[in-house]
Structure formats: C-alpha cells, structure tokens
Design an enzyme around this catalytic site. Structure first.
Site, short mmCIF file in Angstrom:
data_model
loop_
_atom_site.label_atom_id
_atom_site.label_comp_id
_atom_site.label_asym_id
_atom_site.label_seq_id
_atom_site.Cartn_x
_atom_site.Cartn_y
_atom_site.Cartn_z
CE1 TYR A 84 -3.81 2.45 0.75
CE2 TYR A 84 -2.17 3.50 2.17
CZ TYR A 84 -3.39 3.54 1.50
OH TYR A 84 -4.17 4.66 1.58
CG HIS A 173 4.50 -7.60 2.09
ND1 HIS A 173 4.16 -6.59 2.96
CD2 HIS A 173 3.44 -7.78 1.29
CE1 HIS A 173 2.93 -6.18 2.70
NE2 HIS A 173 2.47 -6.89 1.68
CD GLU A 175 7.10 -6.44 5.10
OE1 GLU A 175 7.82 -6.12 4.13
OE2 GLU A 175 5.87 -6.26 5.11
CB SER A 227 6.05 -11.97 36.36
OG SER A 227 6.87 -11.89 35.21
CB VAL A 230 12.19 -12.36 29.27
CG1 VAL A 230 13.46 -11.73 28.76
CG2 VAL A 230 12.18 -13.84 29.01
#
Ligand code: XMP
Length: 514
Positions: A84, A173, A175, A227, A230
């Site tokens: 797009y 794309h 990516e 918690s 990580v």
C-alpha cells in the site's frame, strides 16, 4: 549523549508493520513505528535518515483512505513504500493505481520476480528470485521521474524507483521471510541509500537508559512487580543498575510456576543491589482455585488475587514514587487498536492498577522488541535460564492443568514438564520450537502397569513454531525424542499412564489449552 540514527516507519495499518520494524532493528538501525497521520513538523523534528511507508488493507482511491502529509516528499529524505505504501507513493506523486481484475495483476503468495540490478535496492541479488506478494491493486502508470525496477509475470510494475529523489516502491513484502532477498533489500535501503551506520547496539542502549533513568528518578523510590518472566526480570536488572537500593522488587510467587522457577528468580535477584521481597502465596491461590473449572474464571480469579497481594505488599512498604513495568514495544504498537474478539483474557503483571498513588509509571523497555530485551538481559548479566525463557502465561500452570487445580495435579504437571524440558535440552533441541510444555489433561484412561490395571491421567505435550504467537504451527519433533519423554513420564510421574502429542496448529487451536 549521542543519539542514534533513526528510521521512521509510517503505519498504514498493515499486518506486517511490527515485522518491518524488527527487520530494521535487526540491521542495528534504530526505528520507530508512528501513525501515518504524524504531523509534518513532528516528522521533521524526528529527523529520520529514511522513511518507510508500510502496507495496509485499503485502496488509495477509496474515499478516506489513509494518507500522509505530502510535505514528506520535500524533506530530502529517502522513502521506501511497501505494498500500500508503494501505491500511495505513486498515487500522490502522479501515478495511477487501479484495481487488478480477477485474472490480471492481482497476486497473492510466493511470486517469481525479476529485478533490475541497476537499482540500489537490488544490489547483490540474483536477477530473479521469489517475493511475497499480497495485493489487489497495482500501478497501471508510474509517476514521472520513476523507473520500473522489478516485474513479475502478472505485475509489470512490481517495484519502482526515482534515483534522483531516492524514492522506492515495492509491491511485495521484503520484511517477510518468504521474500528470498528481503533482508538484503532492506539492508541496501538502510545502508546504501540512507547511509545508516548500524549504530543501534544494546551496550549503547544500556548506558544511555541507565543515565536517563538516574536523571529522571532522582532519589525517588521505585516499585516493580517481578513475575520471573523475561521482561520484568530485565526491567529489574536495568533499574537496579540505575538506582540500586531505591528499587524494590515484589515477586508474588503464586505457586503456579514451573519446577524450580520461583527459587531461580529469587537466586537471580536476591544477590543484586536492590530490595527483593518474595511473597509465597501458593496456599492462597490454591484455596481460591479449588473446584474452579472454567478457564476464564481461573484467569480472572488469579489476575485479581495477584493485584490484591501486590497492593497489600506495597502498602506495607510505604510510599513509593514510581511504579515500574516491563511493557515492551509490541504491546505499545498493538495497543494502538484492535476490536478483536476476546479469546482469552491475558493476565500480566502489566495489568497492575495505576491508581495506587504513584507519581508516575516507568517503562524502560517500551521501545524494545522481545529479542532486544533478551540481548539487553545478557548485556546486564542475567542468567541464561531467565534470559532465554520461553513465554509463560501469567496464570501459570493453572491453565495447563485442565479443570480444577490441586497441589497434587500441579506436582504431576511440574514433573512431566521438567522431563520434557530436560529431554529437549539433552537432544540439543532446546530452541527447535518457540514454546513447548506439558499439559495435564482432565482425561483419565485405563492402562496396564506390571500386571495391574491403572486408571490414571493423560499428559499432553505441546510444541509450537511461530514468529509472533498470533498463529503457530505444531513442531515436528523427532519420534525418538517423543519416545524418550513419554517413557520417562509414565515411569517417573506417579498418576500418569498415557502421553499424547498435540498436532494441532493455531488456528484453530490456541497455544495454551485454557
Ligand atoms: P494462546 O494460548 O493465546 O497463547 O494461543 C499465545 C501466547 O500467549 C501466551 N499466553 C499468555 N501470556 N499472559 C501472558 O503473559 C496470559 O494470560 C497468557 N495466556 C497465553 C502463551 O503462552 C503463548 O505464548
């Protein structure tokens, strides 16, 4: 202190936007995702070395389709438009975008594409390779000043560029991993076209963030809910380095952690320069969960109790100016929208109440992706067992024991899960799946042990491969490993006589069972 070079990603609502940002950061170039409506003055102030327009679900000729301040084309900054973003770039600069008919230029999926090696984007690539396409519109006419730099069988304008203004558009794309040369293209755009130096490193981020936290927090006291995951662990280590004993970490151990995890968290933090409080609340959570069948009810009860306990502890600790949270960049990007149906209400320590009288919330990881958080954790010297920890749901093992939770069932599950993890590590497969764990099902079945009949529980093993946990494929683990895990579980875990391997992907299943 010196700032990093920055790339600006303008968001047009595409599904891969976060992925674009990750791919840019992987090249050690700092970037941020901002809405496409970002005012021109802010874009100028941001001072990007390059701008990327993302994909999006719209058509540029639709009324109200998302657009960008056209002043962006006069900044002298290179622009890469993806899908797009490519169509919008062409549309705004005088080209023509039209819907592709059913049998013409519409493309979806892997597509053989030919590249023009003269275009800097495609340098170092073979002249033909596979790209990932997903578009219903195409450029029937390219704008003045542009040249076509890639084509596919159905799309004669798969990529365009304007050498002078350094504007690039790609229909595909880059990516997405399915685009064979995608990371080379992004690298070319960043380094060759935009002049990136690759100055985004975790060592640099660590020292700059520590300095700015010191300045911001002054002598103020900071409270962090740890918690054991990580994000909160890295957040704690970073804040400990910045403000040491001004930081208090409250670790509410709900007794729903995996084998040895509560102690590992305590060991990693109680030696550091900070105040560490462990609240052992297993009994409270077990009482609360007794007889509760419904997954959503379990999740809700655990979330609420967690907050209650945390509030009780923070009251005991006296006034704290700041509440720290381990919010990370995907949470920030994703909280931008979404009316998606609630499949499961996620419980995170991130959901802590903000109205318990703190001056401010601090989120020192809010610009980092998960892999960057892990890198930072290593940089800060956290043990690998914490840094490379797989995602673990806030409600813990309570949602991996199907149906009512009891101490005995948790014990069985903990043992089975530990065996699974041990055998995966022994087979060198610790990172072969993105997440794997055992589940104690509520299925009992007949078995035979020695000469006796048994009527015991079935454990399910789950292993998934995924990029973002929104979708996931079940991992093809070697039969020999599954065999060893199964043999050990039925031999070593009393009460279990059957082991199942889950071969469902997400969708239609989810990763967790409840
Ligand atoms: P589902 O089961 O929704 O899981 O496919 C996707 C990913 O999210 C994790 N998960 C959670 N994480 N709090 C969390 O922090 C939660 O309540 C929660 N529930 C699921 C799950 O482990 C998987 O990685």
């Amino acid at each position: 202190m010196r700032e990093n070079q920055r790339v600006l990603i303008l968001d047009f609502g595409g599904q891969y936007n976060e992925l674009i940002a990750r791919r840019v950061r992987e090249q050690q170039v700092y970037c941020e995702v901002h809405p496409c409506s970002m005012p021109l003055a802010e874009i100028r102030d941001y001072d990007p070395i390059g701008i990327i327009f993302t994909g999006g679900p719209h058509s540029v000729y639709e009324p109200g389709a998302p657009t960008v301040d056209e002043g962006v084309f006069s900044l002298g900054v290179p622009i890469l438009g993806i899908c797009y973003g490519c169509q919008l770039l062409a549309h705004l600069l005088g080209g023509e975008v039209v819907p592709a008919g059913e049998d013409s230029a519409r493309e979806y999926g892997k597509t053989e594409t030919q590249f023009d090696a003269a275009c800097p984007l495609f340098q170092g690539l073979s002249e033909e390779s596979v790209t990932w396409m997903s578009h219903g519109d195409y450029l029937s006419q390219i704008p003045e000043g542009f040249t076509v730099s890639a084509r596919s069988e159905r799309c004669p304008t798969a990529a365009i560029w304007d050498a002078q203004r350094r504007f690039f558009g790609v229909q595909f794309h880059p990516e997405v991993h399915h685009t064979a040369g995608g990371s080379v293209m992004l690298r070319n755009f960043l380094f060759t076209v935009c002049g990136a130096k690759g100055d985004w490193t975790m060592a640099d981020y660590r020292s700059r963030t520590v300095a700015s936290l010191r300045e911001k927090l002054g002598g103020g006291r900071v409270l962090l809910a740890l918690s054991g995951g990580v994000d909160s662990a890295v957040c704690a280590a970073l804040l400990a380095e910045a403000v040491g004993r001004q930081l208090t970490c409250v670790f509410v151990d709900h007794g729903l952690m995996r084998k040895g995890e509560g102690d590992a968290v305590e060991a990693a933090f109680s030696r550091r320069e900070l105040n560490f409080v462990r609240v052992n609340a297993e009994g409270r959570f077990l009482r609360l969960l007794s007889g509760v069948y419904q997954p959503e009810r379990k999740r809700k009860l655990i979330g609420e109790e967690f907050i209650r306990l945390f509030e009780e502890e923070s009251r005991k600790l006296g006034t704290m100016e700041y509440l720290a949270q381990g919010t990370i960049y995907p949470d920030v990007i994703e909280s931008g929208g979404g009316n998606a149906a609630v499949i499961k209400s996620h419980h995170n320590v991130g959901g802590l109440p903000k109205d318990v009288g703190f001056r401010e919330i601090v989120e020192p990881l809010r610009l980092l992706f998960k892999d960057e958080v892990r890198q930072l954790g290593r940089e800060l010297g956290l043990p690998e067992a914490i840094v490379s920890r797989q995602p673990f749901p806030g409600p813990g093992l309570a949602i991996r024991v199907i149906g009512p939770v009891s101490r005995k069932k948790l014990e069985m599950l903990r043992e089975a899960d530990a065996i699974f993890r041990e055998e995966m590590a022994a087979a060198g497969l610790a990172s072969a799946a993105d997440q794997y764990f055992a589940v104690l099902t509520n299925l009992r079945s007949v078995g035979v042990m020695g000469d006796a009949r048994s009527y015991d529980w079935a454990v399910a093993l789950r292993a998934v491969s995924t990029e973002d946990f929104m979708t996931a494929d079940w991992t093809r683990l070697p039969y020999e490993v599954l065999d060893r895990v199964s043999t050990r579980i039925v031999n070593e875990v009393a009460g279990v006589n059957r082991v199942l391997y889950d071969i469902t992907s997400k969708p239609p299943a989810t990763v967790e069972y409840e």
